[in-house]
Design an enzyme around this catalytic site. Structure first.
Site, PDB file in Angstrom:
ATOM      1  N   LYS A  80       0.806  -1.131  -0.178  1.00  0.00           N
ATOM      2  CA  LYS A  80      -0.047  -0.013   0.137  1.00  0.00           C
ATOM      3  C   LYS A  80       1.122   1.241  -0.008  1.00  0.00           C
ATOM      4  CE  LYS A  80      -4.458   0.692   0.481  1.00  0.00           C
ATOM      5  NZ  LYS A  80      -5.584  -0.196   0.034  1.00  0.00           N
ATOM      6  N   GLY A 178     -20.917   6.341   4.416  1.00  0.00           N
ATOM      7  CA  GLY A 178     -20.409   6.767   3.272  1.00  0.00           C
ATOM      8  C   GLY A 178     -20.723   6.334   2.263  1.00  0.00           C
ATOM      9  N   GLY A 180     -19.649   7.149  -1.231  1.00  0.00           N
ATOM     10  CA  GLY A 180     -18.799   7.466  -2.396  1.00  0.00           C
ATOM     11  C   GLY A 180     -18.732   6.296  -3.120  1.00  0.00           C
ATOM     12  N   HIS A 181     -17.528   6.022  -3.787  1.00  0.00           N
ATOM     13  CA  HIS A 181     -17.562   4.980  -5.010  1.00  0.00           C
ATOM     14  C   HIS A 181     -18.079   3.739  -4.781  1.00  0.00           C
ATOM     15  CE1 HIS A 181     -14.341   7.738  -6.260  1.00  0.00           C
ATOM     16  NE2 HIS A 181     -14.682   7.603  -7.221  1.00  0.00           N
ATOM     17  N   VAL A 182     -17.783   3.139  -3.393  1.00  0.00           N
ATOM     18  CA  VAL A 182     -18.371   2.013  -3.292  1.00  0.00           C
ATOM     19  C   VAL A 182     -19.877   2.008  -2.494  1.00  0.00           C
ATOM     20  CG1 VAL A 182     -18.241  -0.166  -1.741  1.00  0.00           C
ATOM     21  CG2 VAL A 182     -16.192   1.054  -2.777  1.00  0.00           C
ATOM     22  N   TYR A 184     -22.364   4.112  -2.596  1.00  0.00           N
ATOM     23  CA  TYR A 184     -23.139   4.492  -3.530  1.00  0.00           C
ATOM     24  C   TYR A 184     -23.717   3.281  -4.338  1.00  0.00           C
ATOM     25  CZ  TYR A 184     -25.532   6.176  -7.802  1.00  0.00           C
ATOM     26  OH  TYR A 184     -26.465   6.529  -9.058  1.00  0.00           O
TER      27      TYR A 184
HETATM   28  P1  NAD Z   1     -14.864   7.154  -1.488  1.00  0.00           P
HETATM   29  O1  NAD Z   1     -13.708   8.127  -1.013  1.00  0.00           O
HETATM   30  O2  NAD Z   1     -14.998   7.452  -2.793  1.00  0.00           O
HETATM   31  O3  NAD Z   1     -15.912   7.355  -0.507  1.00  0.00           O
HETATM   32  C1  NAD Z   1     -15.915   7.512   0.888  1.00  0.00           C
HETATM   33  C2  NAD Z   1     -17.139   8.418   1.322  1.00  0.00           C
HETATM   34  O4  NAD Z   1     -17.137   8.405   2.726  1.00  0.00           O
HETATM   35  C3  NAD Z   1     -17.130   9.647   0.835  1.00  0.00           C
HETATM   36  O5  NAD Z   1     -18.226  10.249   0.024  1.00  0.00           O
HETATM   37  C4  NAD Z   1     -16.979  10.687   1.803  1.00  0.00           C
HETATM   38  O6  NAD Z   1     -17.355  12.008   1.670  1.00  0.00           O
HETATM   39  C5  NAD Z   1     -17.562   9.872   2.962  1.00  0.00           C
HETATM   40  N1  NAD Z   1     -17.088   9.871   4.372  1.00  0.00           N
HETATM   41  C6  NAD Z   1     -16.020  10.170   4.789  1.00  0.00           C
HETATM   42  N2  NAD Z   1     -15.833  10.402   6.278  1.00  0.00           N
HETATM   43  C7  NAD Z   1     -17.110  10.323   6.409  1.00  0.00           C
HETATM   44  C8  NAD Z   1     -17.937  10.185   7.651  1.00  0.00           C
HETATM   45  N3  NAD Z   1     -17.342  10.268   8.906  1.00  0.00           N
HETATM   46  N4  NAD Z   1     -19.155   9.939   7.912  1.00  0.00           N
HETATM   47  C9  NAD Z   1     -19.899   9.770   6.504  1.00  0.00           C
HETATM   48  N5  NAD Z   1     -19.311   9.733   5.368  1.00  0.00           N
HETATM   49  C10 NAD Z   1     -17.850   9.976   5.403  1.00  0.00           C
HETATM   50  O7  NAD Z   1     -14.078   5.925  -1.220  1.00  0.00           O
HETATM   51  P2  NAD Z   1     -14.671   4.500  -1.633  1.00  0.00           P
HETATM   52  O8  NAD Z   1     -13.512   3.993  -2.868  1.00  0.00           O
HETATM   53  O9  NAD Z   1     -15.898   4.522  -1.743  1.00  0.00           O
HETATM   54  O10 NAD Z   1     -13.971   3.323  -0.479  1.00  0.00           O
HETATM   55  C11 NAD Z   1     -14.612   3.391   0.857  1.00  0.00           C
HETATM   56  C12 NAD Z   1     -13.976   2.488   1.576  1.00  0.00           C
HETATM   57  O11 NAD Z   1     -13.764   1.200   1.184  1.00  0.00           O
HETATM   58  C13 NAD Z   1     -12.317   3.109   2.092  1.00  0.00           C
HETATM   59  O12 NAD Z   1     -12.149   2.696   3.290  1.00  0.00           O
HETATM   60  C14 NAD Z   1     -11.828   2.177   0.982  1.00  0.00           C
HETATM   61  O13 NAD Z   1     -10.205   2.220   1.447  1.00  0.00           O
HETATM   62  C15 NAD Z   1     -12.452   0.967   0.928  1.00  0.00           C
HETATM   63  N6  NAD Z   1     -12.402   0.360  -0.309  1.00  0.00           N
HETATM   64  C16 NAD Z   1     -12.606   0.666  -1.548  1.00  0.00           C
HETATM   65  C17 NAD Z   1     -12.477  -0.234  -2.499  1.00  0.00           C
HETATM   66  C18 NAD Z   1     -12.870   0.371  -3.880  1.00  0.00           C
HETATM   67  O14 NAD Z   1     -13.069  -0.614  -4.719  1.00  0.00           O
HETATM   68  N7  NAD Z   1     -13.038   1.641  -4.096  1.00  0.00           N
HETATM   69  C19 NAD Z   1     -11.860  -1.642  -2.278  1.00  0.00           C
HETATM   70  C20 NAD Z   1     -11.624  -1.931  -1.024  1.00  0.00           C
HETATM   71  C21 NAD Z   1     -11.702  -1.022   0.028  1.00  0.00           C
END
Ligand code: NAD
Length: 357
Positions: A80, A178, A180-182, A184
């Site tokens: 990482k 949250g 975000g990408h996941v 949603y």
């Molecule tokens: P992202 O940054 O797109 O989304 C995170 C969301 O959480 C954002 O919309 C942000 O505004 C919100 N957020 C942050 N702090 C918050 C809080 N205190 N309360 C409510 N909302 C809050 O990230 P992502 O890609 O959706 O990933 C989410 C988590 O999953 C991360 O921990 C990431 O490491 C993990 N993850 C993601 C993937 C992937 O494919 N994207 C894969 C494995 C693990």
């Protein structure tokens, strides 16, 4: 440019830090284990208050990547990287290109991908200075987040089945932290399956989008972890499950994408003591990396879908073993991943790296 930084418990194969005055880059790459293959893992950009916090994150996240790939049966090791800085303010093409040079200095033993604070577009800039960007060779590579969300959805159903005897989601209440990408996409899967979705996000735009698209019910960010629900889905930051928050949880199942959800190992026992079913993060959130691997193999849509389906079964197996042995699910997930790594040590190491690029 390259200097070694502290490696707590000597558990990691290599931990390096760089600073580049011209671009303003300060970054750490942690390679935890390359037993099964070159280390693969995302690059998180975050305005850490102190370098030590960034180091801690890199060490914990890279260990999680080793376990994630081992559990998912992928030929990848665990690594990482973290960039210390505010992605909205400090991210520039020069900084990303300097990050690419840093990745390149490890000669392919670490392969970078997007994570919180970085995007597929950033990876294309990083690829200008290093070829070691996961899956970038495929011009049509897709965002891994929908695949991660699908894996979480399937793992969540395994948790629901253990808690309630069947995995029907109609009428079940889910609280997502949250969107975000996941988060949603997870909200989309859950709404389509008939669940009642409550959710919070500190980003008002993300909250509105999910409200409009899926009819989720907004909850204030400071209330979401303790919202009364059947399933809590942490999809934002790590370490949200600690002594204090666990005591106040009002859920029966925890199943979300966030990495490193448990603040400490003791929190696994705390959840067990409260009879809350915890789907271990690195088992349930492997969908993205599984799909990246399948895309690298030019797999058909059908093969890709089947590979993600296995995540549901992996989570179900871990939960069953945890229940049978009356142990925390995280402990079981780590033991299963380590079994896989040890099996590899006892036979033949898959990937040879002396440790120095
Ligand atoms: P992202 O940054 O797109 O989304 C995170 C969301 O959480 C954002 O919309 C942000 O505004 C919100 N957020 C942050 N702090 C918050 C809080 N205190 N309360 C409510 N909302 C809050 O990230 P992502 O890609 O959706 O990933 C989410 C988590 O999953 C991360 O921990 C990431 O490491 C993990 N993850 C993601 C993937 C992937 O494919 N994207 C894969 C494995 C693990």
């Amino acid at each position: 440019m390259l200097h070694l930084v502290g490696n707590k418990n000597n558990e990691h194969e290599k931990v390096v830090m760089t600073t580049d005055a011209d671009s303003g880059l300060t970054a750490i790459i942690a390679i935890h284990n390359t037993q099964l293959g070159p280390a693969v893992g995302g690059c998180r950009m975050f305005p850490y208050a102190q370098d030590d916090d960034a180091l801690e994150d890199a060490l914990r996240l890279s260990r999680g990547m080793t376990y994630k790939s081992a559990l998912a049966g992928l030929p990848f090791g665990g690594g990482k990287s973290v960039i210390i800085g505010d992605p909205r303010r400090d991210k520039t093409p020069a900084l990303l290109r300097a990050m690419g040079e840093f990745v390149n200095s490890l000669a392919g033993h670490y392969c970078i991908a997007e994570d919180s604070g970085t995007s597929p577009a950033d990876m294309r800039v990083i690829a200008e200075t290093t070829p070691h960007v996961t899956g970038i060779e495929k011009t049509c590579r897709e965002d891994p987040s929908p695949a991660t969300a699908l894996g979480v959805f399937l793992g969540l159903k395994a948790g629901v089945k253990q808690a309630f005897g069947h995995d029907t989601l109609t009428g079940r209440t889910v609280a997502i932290q949250g969107l975000g990408h996941v988060g949603y996409h997870l909200a989309g899967y859950l709404s389509a399956a008939g669940a009642k979705v409550f959710a919070s996000d500190i980003n008002a735009e993300n909250l509105l989008r999910a409200e409009k698209d899926f009819g989720i019910e907004p909850v204030a960010p400071e209330k979401i972890l303790h919202h009364t629900c059947d399933i809590l889905a942490p999809c934002a930051m790590g370490a949200i499950l600690n002594e204090d928050s666990i005591a106040k949880l009002r859920t029966q199942v925890i199943a979300g994408a966030a990495n490193n959800q448990l603040a400490t190992d003791a929190d696994d026992d705390r959840l067990k003591a409260r009879n809350i079913i915890y789907c271990p993060d690195f088992a349930i959130n492997a969908g993205g990396i599984v799909d990246i691997y399948q895309q690298q193999q030019n797999a058909s849509q059908e093969t890709r879908a089947l590979a993600i389906q296995r995540i549901g079964q992996n989570v179900a197996d871990i939960l069953e073993r945890a229940q049978g042995m009356k142990l925390g699910a995280q402990q079981i997930a780590v033991a299963v991943a380590e079994e896989k790594l040890n099996a590899c040590t006892q036979n033949e190491r898959v990937y040879q790296w002396a440790g120095n690029p």
